[in-house]
Design an enzyme around this catalytic site. Sequence first.
Site, PDB file in Angstrom:
ATOM      1  N   SER A 128       0.917  -1.257  -0.138  1.00 33.66           N
ATOM      2  CA  SER A 128      -0.098   0.145  -0.071  1.00 33.66           C
ATOM      3  C   SER A 128       0.939   1.230  -0.047  1.00 33.66           C
ATOM      4  CB  SER A 128      -0.706  -0.055   1.329  1.00 33.66           C
ATOM      5  OG  SER A 128      -1.635   1.306   1.110  1.00 33.66           O
ATOM      6  N   LYS A 182      -4.467  -6.789   3.144  1.00 38.00           N
ATOM      7  CA  LYS A 182      -4.439  -5.786   2.212  1.00 38.00           C
ATOM      8  C   LYS A 182      -5.804  -5.341   1.726  1.00 38.00           C
ATOM      9  CE  LYS A 182      -2.878  -2.355  -0.096  1.00 38.00           C
ATOM     10  NZ  LYS A 182      -3.856  -2.355  -1.450  1.00 38.00           N
ATOM     11  N   HIS A 185      -7.581  -3.866   4.442  1.00 38.30           N
ATOM     12  CA  HIS A 185      -6.897  -2.166   4.639  1.00 38.30           C
ATOM     13  C   HIS A 185      -7.777  -1.548   3.420  1.00 38.30           C
ATOM     14  CE1 HIS A 185      -4.534   0.546   2.337  1.00 38.30           C
ATOM     15  NE2 HIS A 185      -3.954   0.960   3.515  1.00 38.30           N
ATOM     16  N   ASN A 186      -7.972  -1.821   2.285  1.00 36.73           N
ATOM     17  CA  ASN A 186      -8.770  -1.044   1.380  1.00 36.73           C
ATOM     18  C   ASN A 186     -10.230  -1.015   1.597  1.00 36.73           C
ATOM     19  OD1 ASN A 186      -6.319  -1.204  -0.166  1.00 36.73           O
ATOM     20  ND2 ASN A 186      -7.317  -1.602  -1.882  1.00 36.73           N
ATOM     21  N   GLU A 189      -9.854   1.750   3.709  1.00 36.29           N
ATOM     22  CA  GLU A 189      -9.660   3.032   3.133  1.00 36.29           C
ATOM     23  C   GLU A 189     -11.213   3.623   2.634  1.00 36.29           C
ATOM     24  OE1 GLU A 189      -6.371   2.639   0.416  1.00 36.29           O
ATOM     25  OE2 GLU A 189      -7.780   3.213  -1.157  1.00 36.29           O
TER      26      GLU A 189
HETATM   27  C1  6PG Z   1      -3.143   1.430  -1.529  1.00 37.80           C
HETATM   28  C2  6PG Z   1      -4.489   1.443  -2.360  1.00 37.80           C
HETATM   29  C3  6PG Z   1      -4.340   1.066  -3.723  1.00 37.80           C
HETATM   30  C4  6PG Z   1      -5.130   1.634  -4.822  1.00 37.80           C
HETATM   31  C5  6PG Z   1      -6.608   1.023  -4.915  1.00 37.80           C
HETATM   32  C6  6PG Z   1      -7.664   1.926  -4.794  1.00 37.80           C
HETATM   33  O1  6PG Z   1      -3.363   0.780  -0.383  1.00 37.80           O
HETATM   34  O2  6PG Z   1      -2.183   1.836  -2.117  1.00 37.80           O
HETATM   35  O3  6PG Z   1      -5.634   0.901  -1.661  1.00 37.80           O
HETATM   36  O4  6PG Z   1      -4.429  -0.434  -3.564  1.00 37.80           O
HETATM   37  O5  6PG Z   1      -5.252   2.896  -4.614  1.00 37.80           O
HETATM   38  O6  6PG Z   1      -6.468   0.398  -6.102  1.00 37.80           O
HETATM   39  O7  6PG Z   1      -8.780   1.120  -5.093  1.00 37.80           O
HETATM   40  P1  6PG Z   1     -10.012   1.914  -5.966  1.00 37.80           P
HETATM   41  O8  6PG Z   1      -9.702   1.987  -7.238  1.00 37.80           O
HETATM   42  O9  6PG Z   1     -11.026   0.790  -5.670  1.00 37.80           O
HETATM   43  O10 6PG Z   1     -10.325   2.919  -5.242  1.00 37.80           O
END
Ligand code: 6PG
Length: 480
Positions: A128, A182, A185-186, A189
């Site tokens: 990430s 991970k 985590h998203n 996010e």
């Molecule tokens: C990270 C982000 C990375 C990315 C995702 C965003 O941890 O660096 O989460 O994995 O930005 O692709 O996902 P979306 O395109 O679904 O918002």
Amino acid sequence: AQANVGVVGLAAMGASLARNLAHHGNTVAIYNRTPKRTDTLMEQHGDEGAFVPSYTLQDFVDSLIPPRTAIIMVKAGEPTDEMINALADLMQPGDIIVDAGNAYFPDTMRREKEIRARGLHFVGCGVSGGEEGALKGPSMMPGGTEESWQTLKPILESIAAKAEGEPCVTHIGANGAGHFVKMVHNGIEYSDMQLIAESYDLMRRGLGMSANEIGDVFEQWNKSELESYLIEITADVLHEQDKTTGKPLVDIILDHAGMKGTGTWTVQTALSLGVPVTGIAEAVFARGLSSQTALRQGAQAIDFAGPDGSLQLSEQERESFIEDIRHALYASKIVAYAQGFNEITTAAQEYDWKIDLAAVARIWRGGCIIRAKFLNRIAEAFESGQAETSLLFAPYFKEAIEQAQASWRRVVARAAQYGIPTPVFASSLSYFDGLRADRLPAALIQGQRDYFGAHTYQRVDKEGTFHTLWAEEGRPEINA
Ligand code: 6PG
């Protein structure tokens, strides 16, 4: 052979990762399917460290010192499978293939099993921090065997972000554990981003503030317990003016949120594990709604009536409402993390992973998108054993939520009055109230289920399973 690590796939993320490795004393073999990217990297950055470029996969593998470590950063899905198999054909038992892309954890589990059967190690590693993180220090979540971790540890620690001096990487657990963590985590996010967006909307449409003024508010908030990367960049985004129109850029950007799937996976997985991740789910659905063009245009055309008039607030009331939003944001954010960690705990039981939640919180303190000051508190809560069942049970978080709750309720109530959607604020508060309730209306649902389907129920006052003969005179209850 001279390289201690290799990178396959030199698009933005892969190239940044390779450069980061080279910056930290690694000798890095590099390979890309089309040679152009390899040449570009060598031309533009070849002098930044020790690179060993290859133009065939065979040469790439030959340039690696055994046990060979190859990190692949190619498109998810089929391209990843193809590259893994091509590498496995050329590598030797004991060698390590690391998939650093955002793979879906069941795919990682399958691949790990296949590759292990061939005597090699397969490590699904969550990375990430975006492109900048990959270059300057990402947070990394590797799964796979303990043995592969021993080889990977010094390599990954050399390039990881540092939080209070500690590298933001730890061995998460066997097979798919790294990619699972991970994924969550998203999901968190998504929640975090949606909560920030809801806060913005309340100030923008509810209080009529300008994008710039709201940017200032977020800048202030970044000096509070909310201090985090996402709050920081939000201030920047809101302060940005469009070059061509001079308007706030946020007003020019189309309001359809994109997504690549990790949030959806988090929710799908939570549904199959039976873990309520209501905040994350609402965040995914909110993005979905934003992109439903026909539905939204249709609703505009129908011109639904909204709430009567607007709420007029005095200057002082406005100030205190902004404070309310800040508290509501913190409380809801805590709920999002509590739900996400619950999903990790449940999956760890299901898949037999031993995941150290405190360590996960610590490696999220730096490098990653959800990095935030309060992750120190989360790490402490797990370390002390106080958050085993829920993060909300740890005294620090219990108190934080209790202190925020009056604000939180005012925000959700006022949002409903203003007619501003706050799906994550509202669902997080409902989750909290659902947890708190000593009696839930689930009893009524059990009654309904028993009525129409003889699904039976249990009683609070005695053991056993019961069914009421609803259709019979006197509604006799039987032991089912
Ligand atoms: C990270 C982000 C990375 C990315 C995702 C965003 O941890 O660096 O989460 O994995 O930005 O692709 O996902 P979306 O395109 O679904 O918002």
